[in-house]
Design a protein around this motif. Structure first.
Motif, mmCIF file in Angstrom:
data_model
loop_
_atom_site.group_PDB
_atom_site.id
_atom_site.type_symbol
_atom_site.label_atom_id
_atom_site.label_comp_id
_atom_site.label_asym_id
_atom_site.label_seq_id
_atom_site.Cartn_x
_atom_site.Cartn_y
_atom_site.Cartn_z
ATOM 1 N N SER A 72 -20.195 30.557 24.855
ATOM 2 C CA SER A 72 -18.738 30.629 24.752
ATOM 3 C C SER A 72 -18.024 29.550 25.576
ATOM 4 O O SER A 72 -16.820 29.373 25.442
ATOM 5 N N TYR A 73 -18.747 28.833 26.420
ATOM 6 C CA TYR A 73 -18.129 27.787 27.239
ATOM 7 C C TYR A 73 -18.004 26.490 26.442
ATOM 8 O O TYR A 73 -18.874 26.161 25.644
ATOM 9 N N PRO A 74 -16.965 25.707 26.692
ATOM 10 C CA PRO A 74 -16.793 24.424 25.995
ATOM 11 C C PRO A 74 -17.641 23.333 26.664
ATOM 12 O O PRO A 74 -17.161 22.580 27.504
ATOM 13 N N ILE A 75 -18.910 23.254 26.300
ATOM 14 C CA ILE A 75 -19.853 22.353 26.963
ATOM 15 C C ILE A 75 -19.348 20.916 26.998
ATOM 16 O O ILE A 75 -19.475 20.236 28.013
ATOM 17 N N ASP A 76 -18.731 20.442 25.926
ATOM 18 C CA ASP A 76 -18.237 19.061 25.895
ATOM 19 C C ASP A 76 -17.185 18.841 26.990
ATOM 20 O O ASP A 76 -17.178 17.811 27.662
ATOM 21 N N SER A 77 -16.305 19.804 27.182
ATOM 22 C CA SER A 77 -15.266 19.701 28.217
ATOM 23 C C SER A 77 -15.864 19.783 29.616
ATOM 24 O O SER A 77 -15.426 19.074 30.528
ATOM 25 N N ILE A 78 -16.851 20.640 29.788
ATOM 26 C CA ILE A 78 -17.476 20.786 31.104
ATOM 27 C C ILE A 78 -18.155 19.477 31.504
ATOM 28 O O ILE A 78 -18.074 19.063 32.659
ATOM 29 N N ILE A 79 -18.807 18.823 30.557
ATOM 30 C CA ILE A 79 -19.459 17.543 30.854
ATOM 31 C C ILE A 79 -18.438 16.551 31.407
ATOM 32 O O ILE A 79 -18.737 15.789 32.330
ATOM 33 N N GLN A 80 -17.239 16.582 30.893
ATOM 34 C CA GLN A 80 -16.202 15.655 31.356
ATOM 35 C C GLN A 80 -15.753 15.946 32.783
ATOM 36 O O GLN A 80 -15.220 15.070 33.453
ATOM 37 N N GLU A 81 -16.001 17.156 33.269
ATOM 38 C CA GLU A 81 -15.559 17.553 34.614
ATOM 39 C C GLU A 81 -16.623 17.359 35.692
ATOM 40 O O GLU A 81 -16.341 17.564 36.867
ATOM 41 N N VAL A 82 -17.847 17.003 35.297
ATOM 42 C CA VAL A 82 -18.934 16.872 36.266
ATOM 43 C C VAL A 82 -19.435 15.428 36.317
ATOM 44 O O VAL A 82 -19.102 14.607 35.462
ATOM 45 N N ASP A 83 -20.253 15.164 37.316
ATOM 46 C CA ASP A 83 -20.878 13.842 37.442
ATOM 47 C C ASP A 83 -22.248 13.804 36.782
ATOM 48 O O ASP A 83 -22.689 12.749 36.326
ATOM 49 N N TYR A 84 -22.917 14.959 36.757
ATOM 50 C CA TYR A 84 -24.239 15.087 36.142
ATOM 51 C C TYR A 84 -24.269 16.357 35.299
ATOM 52 O O TYR A 84 -23.766 17.394 35.733
ATOM 53 N N ALA A 85 -24.906 16.277 34.143
ATOM 54 C CA ALA A 85 -25.127 17.460 33.312
ATOM 55 C C ALA A 85 -26.616 17.496 32.974
ATOM 56 O O ALA A 85 -27.091 16.710 32.166
ATOM 57 N N LEU A 86 -27.342 18.362 33.651
ATOM 58 C CA LEU A 86 -28.784 18.510 33.434
ATOM 59 C C LEU A 86 -28.979 19.593 32.386
ATOM 60 O O LEU A 86 -28.698 20.770 32.642
ATOM 61 N N LEU A 87 -29.441 19.185 31.195
ATOM 62 C CA LEU A 87 -29.408 20.070 30.035
ATOM 63 C C LEU A 87 -30.784 20.289 29.414
ATOM 64 O O LEU A 87 -31.631 19.385 29.382
#
Length: 166
Positions: A72-87
């Protein structure tokens, strides 16, 4: 109360600290983690991801998830708010395990992640670090076409002993 956690707790090898969905937990004066529930296999316990906030940078850590569309989280938006996205990058593509219905093994294929994240601009794709590879995932071989394609698209592939500064 589930093994092996019960034994570790009863022998005082670990200190259990309850986590609450979306409630930040300060680990020290420089590091805060916020757990959040992630849809992935719930037969033994919940699966969580973390937002990790250090003194200078933020990291999103999602080592396991069924599919991006189930979250339910907007993953694309969250990526924009962080420096690293370990997926989660357990599998590269469907059919990777011969003779097995891969719909029974819920993880987003890297090809599905590409389809979703390729629309992000290059500066956002550079934040993505793929982790948690099954032994069948061809990107574990730096000479593979899958590895080269992943890098050419602007993504990162984690490796042992990699350090990301927070």
């Amino acid at each position: 109360e589930n093994g092996p956690w019960h034994l570790l707790d009863s022998l005082q090898n670990i200190e259990l600290r309850p986590l609450i969905d979306q409630k930040p937990l300060s680990l020290n004066d420089r590091l805060t983690v916020t757990p959040f529930l992630v849809p992935h296999r719930g037969e033994y316990s919940e699966t969580v991801g973390y937002l990790i906030v250090g003194p200078n940078k933020k990291a999103l850590f999602i080592p396991d998830i069924d599919k991006w569309s189930k979250w339910s989280y907007p993953i694309d938006s969250i990526i924009q708010e962080v420096d690293y996205a370990l997926l989660d990058a357990t599998f590269y593509s469907n059919g990777e395990i011969p003779g097995r219905d891969m719909s029974e093994i819920p993880h987003p294929f890297m090809e599905e992640s590409f389809a979703r994240f390729d629309r992000l601009d290059e500066s956002q794709r550079k934040k993505i670090y793929f982790i948690h590879f099954n032994h069948t995932n061809p990107i574990i071989d730096p000479r593979s076409e899958a590895y080269k394609k992943t890098i050419e698209k602007g993504y990162n592939i984690c490796h042992e002993r990699m350090k990301l500064s927070l």
